[in-house]
Design a protein around this motif. Structure first.
Motif, PDB file in Angstrom:
ATOM      1  N   ARG A 479       0.840  -1.193   0.000  1.00  0.00           N
ATOM      2  CA  ARG A 479       0.000   0.000   0.000  1.00  0.00           C
ATOM      3  C   ARG A 479       0.880   1.249   0.000  1.00  0.00           C
ATOM      4  O   ARG A 479       1.963   1.282   0.592  1.00  0.00           O
ATOM      5  N   THR A 480       0.375   2.291  -0.622  1.00  0.00           N
ATOM      6  CA  THR A 480       1.153   3.523  -0.775  1.00  0.00           C
ATOM      7  C   THR A 480       1.519   4.124   0.569  1.00  0.00           C
ATOM      8  O   THR A 480       2.626   4.643   0.755  1.00  0.00           O
ATOM      9  N   HIS A 481       0.635   4.057   1.552  1.00  0.00           N
ATOM     10  CA  HIS A 481       0.866   4.696   2.850  1.00  0.00           C
ATOM     11  C   HIS A 481       1.365   3.717   3.904  1.00  0.00           C
ATOM     12  O   HIS A 481       1.244   3.974   5.103  1.00  0.00           O
ATOM     13  N   GLY A 482       1.904   2.608   3.479  1.00  0.00           N
ATOM     14  CA  GLY A 482       2.461   1.637   4.407  1.00  0.00           C
ATOM     15  C   GLY A 482       1.565   0.428   4.565  1.00  0.00           C
ATOM     16  O   GLY A 482       0.352   0.488   4.407  1.00  0.00           O
ATOM     17  N   GLY A 483       2.188  -0.691   4.899  1.00  0.00           N
ATOM     18  CA  GLY A 483       1.445  -1.936   5.035  1.00  0.00           C
ATOM     19  C   GLY A 483       1.161  -2.565   3.673  1.00  0.00           C
ATOM     20  O   GLY A 483       1.690  -2.146   2.638  1.00  0.00           O
ATOM     21  N   LEU A 595       2.721 -14.693   7.670  1.00  0.00           N
ATOM     22  CA  LEU A 595       3.218 -13.486   7.019  1.00  0.00           C
ATOM     23  C   LEU A 595       3.063 -12.322   7.993  1.00  0.00           C
ATOM     24  O   LEU A 595       2.012 -12.168   8.624  1.00  0.00           O
ATOM     25  N   ARG A 596       4.105 -11.517   8.111  1.00  0.00           N
ATOM     26  CA  ARG A 596       4.063 -10.401   9.054  1.00  0.00           C
ATOM     27  C   ARG A 596       4.568  -9.132   8.383  1.00  0.00           C
ATOM     28  O   ARG A 596       5.580  -9.157   7.651  1.00  0.00           O
ATOM     29  N   VAL A 597       3.865  -8.021   8.663  1.00  0.00           N
ATOM     30  CA  VAL A 597       4.307  -6.699   8.219  1.00  0.00           C
ATOM     31  C   VAL A 597       5.033  -6.060   9.398  1.00  0.00           C
ATOM     32  O   VAL A 597       4.391  -5.731  10.410  1.00  0.00           O
ATOM     33  N   PRO A 598       6.351  -5.907   9.351  1.00  0.00           N
ATOM     34  CA  PRO A 598       7.083  -5.351  10.491  1.00  0.00           C
ATOM     35  C   PRO A 598       6.635  -3.924  10.794  1.00  0.00           C
ATOM     36  O   PRO A 598       6.227  -3.166   9.908  1.00  0.00           O
ATOM     37  N   LEU A 599       6.705  -3.569  12.081  1.00  0.00           N
ATOM     38  CA  LEU A 599       6.357  -2.202  12.478  1.00  0.00           C
ATOM     39  C   LEU A 599       7.292  -1.191  11.843  1.00  0.00           C
ATOM     40  O   LEU A 599       6.893  -0.069  11.514  1.00  0.00           O
ATOM     41  N   ASP A 600       8.551  -1.566  11.673  1.00  0.00           N
ATOM     42  CA  ASP A 600       9.532  -0.650  11.100  1.00  0.00           C
ATOM     43  C   ASP A 600       9.779  -0.937   9.629  1.00  0.00           C
ATOM     44  O   ASP A 600      10.859  -0.651   9.101  1.00  0.00           O
ATOM     45  N   ALA A 601       8.775  -1.538   8.946  1.00  0.00           N
ATOM     46  CA  ALA A 601       8.949  -1.858   7.531  1.00  0.00           C
ATOM     47  C   ALA A 601       9.175  -0.571   6.742  1.00  0.00           C
ATOM     48  O   ALA A 601       8.519   0.442   6.968  1.00  0.00           O
ATOM     49  N   PRO A 602      10.112  -0.580   5.773  1.00  0.00           N
ATOM     50  CA  PRO A 602      10.341   0.609   4.948  1.00  0.00           C
ATOM     51  C   PRO A 602       9.136   0.899   4.083  1.00  0.00           C
ATOM     52  O   PRO A 602       8.313   0.027   3.795  1.00  0.00           O
ATOM     53  N   ALA A 603       9.007   2.152   3.694  1.00  0.00           N
ATOM     54  CA  ALA A 603       7.916   2.526   2.798  1.00  0.00           C
ATOM     55  C   ALA A 603       8.031   1.739   1.511  1.00  0.00           C
ATOM     56  O   ALA A 603       9.131   1.466   1.040  1.00  0.00           O
ATOM     57  N   PRO A 604       6.912   1.355   0.919  1.00  0.00           N
ATOM     58  CA  PRO A 604       6.970   0.563  -0.313  1.00  0.00           C
ATOM     59  C   PRO A 604       7.599   1.360  -1.431  1.00  0.00           C
ATOM     60  O   PRO A 604       7.515   2.585  -1.465  1.00  0.00           O
ATOM     61  N   PRO A 605       8.253   0.697  -2.369  1.00  0.00           N
ATOM     62  CA  PRO A 605       8.860   1.409  -3.485  1.00  0.00           C
ATOM     63  C   PRO A 605       7.798   1.999  -4.401  1.00  0.00           C
ATOM     64  O   PRO A 605       6.623   1.622  -4.357  1.00  0.00           O
TER      65      PRO A 605
END
Length: 620
Positions: A479-483, A595-605
């Motif tokens: 997603r554009t805004h994270g996650g 499957l896990r989305v980390p809290l500190d995951a970088p913004a999607p490209p």
């Protein structure tokens, strides 16, 4: 690449000499292989087609006047009825044949079957009997030119060996039945021999054979001890283990190769050995053996070699605490019991080896999960402890290309599935379904998971694979805004679980009809955002089903455990969930994909910048 091979590469130095022809034809007769369809051989053919990713595979045997196909995959009438042709004769003659294009190869291009079956790529591996004679071949066929990677040829070679082992087992079983009939006729007066033949015929494990032999001999012959010592290829000798009449297990802890002992002499010299008294043991086997004899309290012992179909595999030891001289009738009974035990042990060891091969093939289908930027993945598969340790449960994840001209789009596909069954056939169908689903996704870029499931169902129905089962198939997009965003379809499978920090664990409900031939009502898609910190769990019913408990209760308990362990590393989380829900020895197959989305995951490209998942790897 394995492009070609000549005589000797497949275990045979050429055509069968005339002197061996009668024995070879008898072996085929004992194996029960002819032009008639054979369910077991069909399974090997289907597994070969799946491993090589080709449309056609055959199990071919060489009869007296023609070649027959007891195993077929990918061919319909009239071949499935006629089951006769001549292409595989080259394999029987040369030992092995692997060619990219049979239409141009000088050894095969003139065969009529090339045009009749549209053969191009061809790989034929020999099926060899215990004497090195080629009985037939396992063939993989492509309608187009096909390069054969070494790992595929190696896998087909292993499968051909497993198929040949199955044929050898049938021959052994037939010969055992014949020998059993002859022996039973000679020893019909002995009730012990009759019961030994009945009891040992149903045994499936080495420990079970040991137990049954101990019960029979200590009960009927009034012996103090009855034990079996096994010689195996991987472990030179297995310690003799026996049973006292009161049921307690007595382990002699003797290595008959290193330590002198009557069982070792019986096996090495292939004869019955009788010993009376500690002094005779001291003279024949040394002071250490005599000391052990006295500690065990033996007075007399008889050791009979366990003669298998090819070699002596160990010895049967029977001992008495009082001096006992067995008469000819007792020796005959012990010899007959040892013969039955040897066949039962061979069968048990073969089954263990066959299951091990099947497990290795199934493990090879569970490919390594991809590395995904901004997403963690972990998978686990554990077979049912009480069955063949193979089955139809699987998990999968792989990258996807966006639709042509589209920006962004799905970047990851994830699947959890359960094909009905707990045997090699279920594992074979699982491999086919897994490959077909991957192909459906890649053949329909830009379409959702429901379209891929529809394509899988259509293909399995059209090919009449008889595939039934359940699955959850999903596409994930950053997603554009994270996650991430989850788009999924559920074909009759237990619903996924979603744990989001600060909220109760959720069931992602909404499922449609399971996969079943003749049912075609379509599948729907559902959307769900996966915010940073969330954990998605896909699982099979073996994790949550318990006898006497509603599956809903199991799912609720799993959700509670998932919430408790949401902060654990995924690899540890999947192990903990399996241990807490199914125990160390699950009663059903279990597969999980987390499957896990980390809290500190970088913004999607930037979607225009391409996929964060490489759609080309890992390979299917």
């Amino acid at each position: 690449m394995a492009q070609d091979s000549g005589p000797g590469s497949g275990g045979s130095a050429g055509a069968v000499p005339p002197a061996q022809e009668a024995a070879r034809l008898l072996a085929l007769e004992q194996a029960g292989l002819s032009s008639a369809p054979d369910e077991g051989m069909d399974r090997f053919a289907r597994l070969a087609a799946g491993i090589a990713d080709v449309p056609v595979a055959l199990v071919c045997v060489a009869g007296a006047e023609h070649l027959s196909f007891p195993g077929l995959a990918g061919l319909g009438a009239p071949w499935s009825k006629l089951r006769k042709t001549g292409l595989c004769a080259e394999v029987v003659s040369a030992g092995r044949l692997v060619v990219p294009d049979a239409r141009t190869d000088p050894r095969t291009r003139d065969e009529a079957v090339i045009d009749e079956l549209s053969v191009a790529g061809y790989a034929g591996l020999p099926l060899v009997d215990d004497d090195g004679v080629v009985l037939g071949s396992l063939c993989a066929i492509d309608h187009r030119p096909h390069e054969w990677p070494d790992h595929v040829v190696d896998a087909l070679t292993d499968l051909a060996e497993a198929c040949a082992a199955e044929i050898r087992l049938r021959i052994v079983t037939r010969r055992v039945e014949e020998a059993r009939g002859e022996t039973a006729a000679l020893l019909a007066r002995s009730d012990l021999v009759r019961r030994a033949s009945e009891v040992l015929a149903d045994t499936t494990g080495v420990d079970q054979v040991r137990h049954q032999v101990g019960e029979l001999i200590t009960g009927d012959l009034q012996a103090s001890f009855a034990g079996i010592s096994l010689e195996q290829e991987r472990t030179p000798w297995d310690a003799t283990e026996g049973r006292w009449p009161d049921g307690t297990v007595q382990d002699l802890a003797v290595d008959p190769v290193v330590t002198p002992w009557p069982t070792g002499r019986a096996a090495r010299e292939k004869r019955t050995v009788t010993v009376h008294g500690a002094e005779a043991v001291r003279v024949g086997y040394g002071a250490e053996a005599a000391d052990r004899w006295e500690r065990l309290g033996f007075a007399s012992m008889v050791c009979v070699p366990l003669t298998g179909t090819r070699r002596v595999i160990g010895a049967l030891a029977v001992a008495w605490r009082r001096a006992h001289e067995p008469d000819l009738g007792e020796l005959a009974v012990l010899t007959a019991t040892a013969a039955y035990a040897a066949r039962a042990l061979e069968r048990a060891l073969f089954i263990d080896e066959r299951i091990d091969v099947a497990r290795q093939l199934q493990d090879a289908m569970l490919t390594e999960l991809p590395q995904v930027e901004g997403l963690e993945l972990a998978g686990l598969y554990r077979p049912a402890a009480a069955r063949d340790r193979v089955g139809g449960d699987w998990y999968d994840a792989y990258g996807l290309l966006p639709a042509e001209g589209a920006s962004g789009g799905p970047t990851l596909a994830a699947t959890i599935g359960d094909i009905t069954g707990h045997d090699i056939r279920a594992a074979t169908l699982m491999g086919q379904a897994r490959s077909m689903l991957r192909q459906a996704d890649h053949d329909h870029p830009g379409l959702g998971p429901a379209a891929a499931v529809e394509a899988l169902h259509h293909s399995t129905t059209t090919l009449d694979l008889g595939l039934t089962g359940t699955l959850v198939h999903a596409h994930l997009t950053p997603r554009t805004h994270g996650g991430w965003e989850l788009l999924w379809t559920n074909a009759g499978h237990p619903p996924p679980l979603l744990a989001v920090p600060g909220t109760p664990c959720r069931l992602l409900t909404g499922h449609d009809m399971m996969l079943y031939p003749g049912l075609d009502e379509g599948w729907h898609e559902h959307r769900q955002p996966l915010p940073p910190g969330s954990t998605l769990l896909l699982y099979t019913d073996g994790l949550v089903e318990r006898r006497g408990e509603d599956i809903e209760a199991g799912v609720e308990r799993l959700g509670a455990f998932l919430t408790e362990g949401a902060d654990l590393p995924l690899e540890r989380l999947t192990g903990e969930l399996t241990h807490r829900m199914a125990g160390e020895e699950p009663g059903d197959d279990v597969a999980l994909l987390a499957l896990r989305v980390p809290l500190d995951a970088p913004a999607p490209p930037d979607p225009a910048g391409g996929n964060p998942v490489d759609p080309r790897g890992p390979a299917a």
